[in-house]
Scaffold this motif. Structure first.
Motif, PDB file in Angstrom:
ATOM      1  N   LYS A 195      79.452  26.912 -54.710  1.00 11.83           N
ATOM      2  CA  LYS A 195      80.866  26.649 -54.987  1.00 11.83           C
ATOM      3  C   LYS A 195      81.102  25.167 -55.291  1.00 11.83           C
ATOM      4  O   LYS A 195      82.102  24.573 -54.882  1.00 11.83           O
ATOM      5  N   ALA A 196      80.161  24.560 -55.989  1.00 17.54           N
ATOM      6  CA  ALA A 196      80.265  23.133 -56.290  1.00 17.54           C
ATOM      7  C   ALA A 196      81.432  22.859 -57.222  1.00 17.54           C
ATOM      8  O   ALA A 196      81.706  23.633 -58.135  1.00 17.54           O
ATOM      9  N   ARG A 197      82.132  21.750 -56.982  1.00 16.49           N
ATOM     10  CA  ARG A 197      83.254  21.407 -57.849  1.00 16.49           C
ATOM     11  C   ARG A 197      82.767  20.704 -59.115  1.00 16.49           C
ATOM     12  O   ARG A 197      83.361  20.854 -60.168  1.00 16.49           O
ATOM     13  N   TYR A 198      81.725  19.889 -58.943  1.00 19.58           N
ATOM     14  CA  TYR A 198      81.211  19.129 -60.092  1.00 19.58           C
ATOM     15  C   TYR A 198      79.697  19.280 -60.175  1.00 19.58           C
ATOM     16  O   TYR A 198      79.017  19.438 -59.151  1.00 19.58           O
ATOM     17  N   VAL A 199      79.189  19.210 -61.405  1.00 21.88           N
ATOM     18  CA  VAL A 199      77.749  19.187 -61.601  1.00 21.88           C
ATOM     19  C   VAL A 199      77.411  17.958 -62.449  1.00 21.88           C
ATOM     20  O   VAL A 199      78.064  17.691 -63.464  1.00 21.88           O
ATOM     21  N   LEU A 200      76.417  17.225 -62.000  1.00 22.41           N
ATOM     22  CA  LEU A 200      75.945  16.061 -62.739  1.00 22.41           C
ATOM     23  C   LEU A 200      74.652  16.469 -63.431  1.00 22.41           C
ATOM     24  O   LEU A 200      73.688  16.857 -62.770  1.00 22.41           O
ATOM     25  N   ILE A 201      74.638  16.400 -64.760  1.00 24.82           N
ATOM     26  CA  ILE A 201      73.491  16.875 -65.526  1.00 24.82           C
ATOM     27  C   ILE A 201      72.737  15.690 -66.121  1.00 24.82           C
ATOM     28  O   ILE A 201      73.338  14.835 -66.785  1.00 24.82           O
ATOM     29  N   ILE A 202      71.438  15.631 -65.871  1.00 24.91           N
ATOM     30  CA  ILE A 202      70.617  14.581 -66.479  1.00 24.91           C
ATOM     31  C   ILE A 202      69.302  15.179 -66.974  1.00 24.91           C
ATOM     32  O   ILE A 202      68.542  15.760 -66.195  1.00 24.91           O
ATOM     33  N   GLY A 203      69.078  15.045 -68.288  1.00 27.34           N
ATOM     34  CA  GLY A 203      67.814  15.455 -68.889  1.00 27.34           C
ATOM     35  C   GLY A 203      67.312  14.347 -69.792  1.00 27.34           C
ATOM     36  O   GLY A 203      67.789  13.200 -69.703  1.00 27.34           O
ATOM     37  N   ASP A 204      66.415  14.686 -70.694  1.00 27.02           N
ATOM     38  CA  ASP A 204      65.838  13.657 -71.558  1.00 27.02           C
ATOM     39  C   ASP A 204      66.900  13.018 -72.462  1.00 27.02           C
ATOM     40  O   ASP A 204      66.888  11.814 -72.701  1.00 27.02           O
ATOM     41  N   ASP A 205      67.853  13.844 -72.939  1.00 30.03           N
ATOM     42  CA  ASP A 205      68.909  13.310 -73.808  1.00 30.03           C
ATOM     43  C   ASP A 205      69.678  12.198 -73.098  1.00 30.03           C
ATOM     44  O   ASP A 205      69.942  11.138 -73.648  1.00 30.03           O
ATOM     45  N   GLU A 206      70.052  12.477 -71.838  1.00 31.27           N
ATOM     46  CA  GLU A 206      70.865  11.530 -71.081  1.00 31.27           C
ATOM     47  C   GLU A 206      70.077  10.269 -70.757  1.00 31.27           C
ATOM     48  O   GLU A 206      70.609   9.155 -70.802  1.00 31.27           O
ATOM     49  N   LEU A 207      68.798  10.468 -70.411  1.00 26.62           N
ATOM     50  CA  LEU A 207      67.974   9.299 -70.114  1.00 26.62           C
ATOM     51  C   LEU A 207      67.876   8.414 -71.356  1.00 26.62           C
ATOM     52  O   LEU A 207      67.865   7.187 -71.257  1.00 26.62           O
ATOM     53  N   GLY A 208      67.829   9.049 -72.519  1.00 26.40           N
ATOM     54  CA  GLY A 208      67.721   8.294 -73.761  1.00 26.40           C
ATOM     55  C   GLY A 208      69.010   7.561 -74.089  1.00 26.40           C
ATOM     56  O   GLY A 208      69.004   6.379 -74.449  1.00 26.40           O
TER      57      GLY A 208
END
Length: 425
Positions: free
Chosen positions: A374-387
RNA sequence: GUGAGUGUAGCUCAAUCGGCAGAGCACUGGACUGUGGCUCCAGGGGUUGAGGGUUCAAUCCCCUUCACUCACCCCA
């Protein structure tokens, strides 16, 4: 089948239920504080005699329900079957309690009785109890009843009935008891097997019999209310008067009796029809002789006990939910995980309830996990974000996404989610 | 202590007269390679509480036993 199981009548409280209990206890603590009651914690093991001398040797609790053991020095010890005796013992043992002009104590904890388990009845059960020690003033009775009613209001539990009665005192109860025995002896042919036995052991209890045949005669039986001495009569009327003035609804149950011997004058029960056969969620009364019985001075007192299991059954679990997860972090791959791993603890140190997903799971799975939490927020980090140098912060309710600079990830994220979460709903 | 009822998948429950042990939910995978809740498809999962008996054949009938539940008793 597992090798080990809980004993019959003993129960694990799993997190969901445990949370409800903790919430009930927390509300209770606040309410007790308002009425000037302080918490006391006494041991669950006591000398057996403490209970046999207070509860009454002919009661079922003592005769067949106590968990009694021999200690290594052969002395008899028992798991407490109720709380009042222990509190009185502590009161008499510690002058810091008994030298005050008035003492108001409450407790929350497990009690033990070896009974056949049934709906609302366990071998280890839990009571919230309160004891008000030091005066015979009926205002103390009223304070206790007001507190009890207030507590159930705070818990949002409705549909209860407060029943009260007066059991009399050592002056007026014996003659009444004799009247009752005489009356019932005349009708002995009509009484059930149990009641014939009770005529010897606990005649007052016959008034409570559920069998049709007995009930017919009980209606005409003398009631303690009509045999009160002047003092008890004045006391009971004062209690009724006080309840009226506070607009506390109640009914006088002329046949209300208690299973424990030490009660005098005011006795009461809070009952419900929602729990099956065990309809009392709380009960109590005045015990003006118990402290003397246990070797103390003549000090008057009144108390009650609430069955926590029974209260919990009346609670709608929907209304009591733990805090949702504020932030779920979804790392896609090893590098993202390495970055987020220390962030998890940084968020927690900033009081943000957070979890870190499994780097090996794809985004879809991780979002499902976030849902599960039931998370309110999700923080997404993959290769795109690292770049690009920007993480994606997804609002799980609105599906909005925004970019958060990686260099100030923790601060920027907190700024976004705390600001939103604090808005009134 | 007394009486009754129920035991089948992780959970809730089906299974006709005794005839190959099933469904929903949950879980995993896929449709959809980095975007959740909805939908569709597939998959894993079982000593039918245990032991014995009757029978060609027992989840089903009989006996024993254990566990749980409810009620009596008693109590919060």
């Amino acid at each position: 089948m597992p090798t080990f199981k809980t004993l019959k009548g003993f129960k694990d409280l799993l997190p969901e239920e445990s949370f409800i209990w903790e919430s009930l206890a927390s509300t209770a603590r606040e309410t007790f504080d308002l009425y000037g009651f302080s918490m006391i914690q006494t041991p669950i093991l006591e000398p057996s005699d403490l209970f046999t001398q207070s509860i009454g040797t002919t009661t079922d609790i003592i005769e067949k329900e106590m968990y009694t053991f021999k200690d290594r020095d052969k002395s008899k010890i028992s798991l407490r079957p109720e709380g009042t005796a222990s509190v009185v013992r502590a009161y008499l043992e510690h002058p810091t309690l008994s030298q005050q002009p008035y003492t108001k104590l409450y407790y929350i904890g497990p009690m033990f009785r070896h009974e056949r388990p049934q709906a609302g009845r366990l071998r280890q059960f839990h009571q919230i109890g309160a004891e008000s020690i030091g005066e015979i003033n009926p205002n103390r009775d009223i304070e206790m009843l007001a507190l009890l009613v207030h507590l159930f209001e705070q818990w949002n539990i409705a549909g209860l009935t407060l029943e009260i009665n007066s059991l009399g005192c050592p002056v007026c109860r014996p003659p009444y008891r004799q009247q009752l025995v005489d009356f019932l002896t005349q009708a002995i042919h009509a009484l059930c097997e149990d009641c014939v036995r009770r005529l010897q052991t606990n005649p007052l209890r016959i008034l409570d019999c559920k069998k049709e045949g007995c009930r017919a005669h009980i209606g005409k039986a003398p009631a303690s209310r009509d045999f009160l001495c002047l003092e008890c009569d004045i006391h009971f009327k004062a209690v009724e008067e006080g309840l009226h003035r506070l607009n506390i609804p109640y009914v006088v149950n002329r046949h209300l009796v208690r299973g424990i011997d030490y009660y005098t004058k005011t006795a009461f029960e809070l009952t419900t029809t929602a729990l099956g056969a065990q309809n009392a969620v709380a009960a109590g009364g005045r015990y003006d002789s118990l402290i003397q019985t246990l070797g103390g001075p003549q000090v008057h007192a009144i108390g009650f006990a609430i069955g926590l299991e029974r209260v919990a059954k009346l609670i709608n679990p929907e209304t009591i939910q733990p805090n949702p997860l504020m932030l779920f972090m979804a790392p896609l791959g090893e590098r993202a995980h390495m970055l987020l791993f220390p962030m998890l603890y940084a968020f927690r140190r900033n009081k943000v309830k957070s979890e870190l997903g499994d780097r090996n799971m794809n985004l879809k799975r991780q979002l499902k996990q976030a849902d599960h939490f039931k998370a309110r927020y999700v923080l997404i980090i993959g290769d795109d974000e690292l770049g690009s140098g920007y993480a994606v912060l997804r609002n799980m309710v609105t599906r909005e996404q925004q970019k958060i600079p990686l260099v100030t990830l923790v601060e920027s994220t907190i700024a976004k989610i705390v600001q939103k979460a604090d808005r009134p709903e």
